[in-house]
Scaffold this active site. Structure first.
Site, mmCIF file in Angstrom:
data_model
loop_
_atom_site.group_PDB
_atom_site.id
_atom_site.type_symbol
_atom_site.label_atom_id
_atom_site.label_comp_id
_atom_site.label_asym_id
_atom_site.label_seq_id
_atom_site.Cartn_x
_atom_site.Cartn_y
_atom_site.Cartn_z
ATOM 1 N N HIS A 106 -5.533 -5.048 1.393
ATOM 2 C CA HIS A 106 -4.919 -3.818 1.913
ATOM 3 C C HIS A 106 -5.294 -2.720 0.922
ATOM 4 O O HIS A 106 -5.376 -2.970 -0.284
ATOM 5 C CB HIS A 106 -3.402 -3.861 1.913
ATOM 6 C CG HIS A 106 -2.782 -4.940 2.742
ATOM 7 N ND1 HIS A 106 -2.559 -6.202 2.283
ATOM 8 C CD2 HIS A 106 -2.299 -4.905 4.010
ATOM 9 C CE1 HIS A 106 -1.963 -6.917 3.225
ATOM 10 N NE2 HIS A 106 -1.803 -6.161 4.281
ATOM 11 N N ASP A 109 -3.367 -2.665 -2.253
ATOM 12 C CA ASP A 109 -3.435 -3.855 -3.117
ATOM 13 C C ASP A 109 -4.389 -3.543 -4.277
ATOM 14 O O ASP A 109 -4.224 -4.053 -5.388
ATOM 15 C CB ASP A 109 -4.047 -5.065 -2.398
ATOM 16 C CG ASP A 109 -3.256 -5.510 -1.192
ATOM 17 O OD1 ASP A 109 -2.057 -5.210 -1.124
ATOM 18 O OD2 ASP A 109 -3.855 -6.172 -0.318
HETATM 19 C C1 XUL Z 1 1.920 -10.302 7.449
HETATM 20 C C2 XUL Z 1 0.478 -10.546 7.412
HETATM 21 C C3 XUL Z 1 -0.335 -9.476 6.771
HETATM 22 C C4 XUL Z 1 -1.639 -9.198 7.435
HETATM 23 C C5 XUL Z 1 -2.395 -8.045 6.842
HETATM 24 O O1 XUL Z 1 2.657 -11.328 8.016
HETATM 25 O O2 XUL Z 1 -0.003 -11.563 7.823
HETATM 26 O O3 XUL Z 1 -0.519 -9.822 5.445
HETATM 27 O O4 XUL Z 1 -2.471 -10.312 7.363
HETATM 28 O O5 XUL Z 1 -1.636 -6.882 6.812
#
Ligand code: XUL
Ligand code: CO
Length: 441
Positions: A106, A109
């Protein structure tokens, strides 16, 4: 080759190798043999294993009942960019030692979000310059990037489905930057997980308007990405609930209907996650079958839930039976379209040794590798395919075939039924199928 900065974070742990199932070295792969061919393709290419930045390098083990238990040495500096660089050093050291080819992230992150959008943009540019160099030096690749449009309080009522247009615009700006970063790092895909795209109560929600906003927003993001030269696939990651009571991307079938409704089906596929499938009351194999049936089996977030509770525990995969069933669908679908297997999984809060992160990923990779090998045998050497095909043999000839070819009308069914007399019961043979899977496991 292991490339390290000045600092080694995972001391005493070298490159993880395949040693085979006879090995009792916990820091070795027993089944994941990257170059071994399965169904004509090396395991490495089947899986495209990725490490999730957020769980592995950002997660601290905090839960609603207490603070984190994992103290990351890369979190020490108070300067966010310095902390981001150290985190990248740790991530690249870990992934290189593990022998995986990919990571996923993300936006925030990589580096802590700043107070203003402009300052956040600058931070993202600086940290991605640094990460790009590390990618070039190590050969590691980006499976997908995404934006965290769910943690910040501004997104408490959603991002693209927020009733306040100003927040929707803010989310658009953030996703533009996340897409820019993904493209800069050669990301192969881009993921949308709409953590708060849903509702807590229908009483204060205009569901139709929010769905229309989401559809338009995703189309705009797609158009922007394509205009910037992004050739990869956009993925939606379905999840039925948590954090919201209800999320619009409920499950594979819901998302596919949504994509088709808003004209997004040519650019978007699905990133399916095991624990999201079970939260939706499905199995992972079910979700994969649905996606594959529509040519949309794009990528996988690998993890598992706990069978005794009903929330998203994001544990590392270790259930051979569950993953074998998923791998049957995986092989029959011809693999994933564009994506890979991202370990969206976190250590338990009391797994506090640096080696635990290795053990967790080794176990996950071995579970997938072993399941793939079993699935290949079931498909190639067992009567599984033939048994399933036989159940449908009445559609392979005569009137059944005419039906499939669209050559019958409804009155024809009436006449056929009148003429055919009493139809004998045909056993579904479920126990035979179940025994067969276990025989090969
Ligand atoms: C949340 C989830 C996230 C997504 C990316 O449950 O799986 O981490 O993969 O935002
Ligand atoms: Co996920």
């Amino acid at each position: 080759m292991i490339l390290l900065g000045d600092k080694e974070f995972f001391k005493g742990i070298g490159a993880i190798r395949y040693e085979g199932k006879g090995s009792d070295n916990p820091l070795a792969f027993k089944y994941y043999n990257p170059e071994q061919l399965v169904a004509g393709k090396p395991m490495r290419e089947h899986f495209k294993f990725a490490v999730a930045y957020w769980h592995s390098f950002c997660g601290t083990g905090s839960d609603p009942f207490g603070p984190g238990t994992l103290v990351h040495p890369w979190d020490a500096p108070s300067d966010p960019l310095e902390a981001g660089r150290l985190k990248a050093d740790a991530a690249f050291e870990f992934i290189t030692k593990l022998g995986f080819d990919y990571f996923c992230f993300h936006d925030f992150d990589l580096v802590q979000e700043a107070d203003t959008l402009a300052a956040s943009e600058q931070r993202l540019q600086q940290i991605s310059d640094y990460i790009l160099k590390k990618m070039q030096a190590s050969g590691l690749k980006l499976l997908w990037g995404t934006a965290n449009c769910f943690s910040h309080p501004r997104y408490m009522n959603g991002a693209a489905t927020n009733p306040d247009f100003r927040i929707l615009a803010r989310a658009g700006a953030q996703i533009k930057l996340a897409l820019d970063t993904t493209i800069k790092l050669g990301g192969e895909n881009y993921v949308f997980w709409g953590g708060r795209e849903g509702y807590m109560s229908l009483l204060n929600t205009n569901l139709k308007r929010e769905l229309d906003h989401l559809g338009r927003f995703l189309g705009m993001a797609r158009d922007y990405g394509r205009a910037q030269g992004f050739k990869g696939t956009f993925f939606i990651e379905p999840k039925p609930m948590e954090p919201m009571k209800h999320q619009y991307d409920y499950d594979a079938a819901t998302v596919i209907g949504f994509l088709k409704q808003y004209g997004l089906q040519d650019d978007f596929k699905l990133n399916l996650e095991v624990n999201h499938a079970t939260l939706a009351g499905h199995s992972m194999q079910h979700e994969m079958e649905v996606a594959a049936a529509h040519g949309m089996l794009g990528s996988i977030d690998a993890n598992r839930g706990d069978y005794q509770n009903g929330w998203d525990t994001d544990q590392f995969p270790n259930n051979i039976n569950e993953v074998t069933l998923a791998m049957l669908t995986f092989l029959e679908a011809g693999g994933l379209q564009g994506g890979g297997i991202n370990f969206d999984a976190k250590l338990r809060r009391n797994s506090t040794d640096p080696e635990d992160l290795f053990l967790a990923h080794i176990g996950g990779a071995d579970t997938f590798a072993r399941a793939l090998l079993i699935a290949e045998k079931i498909l190639d050497s067992s009567p599984y395919r033939v048994l399933r095909k036989e159940r449908y043999q009445s559609y392979d000839w005569g009137k059944g075939r005419e039906f499939e070819a669209g050559e019958l009308d409804f009155k024809d069914l009436y006449h056929i039924a009148m003429e055919q007399g009493k139809v004998p019961l045909q056993s579904g043979k479920q126990e035979l199928f179940e025994n067969l899977i276990n025989q090969y496991i």
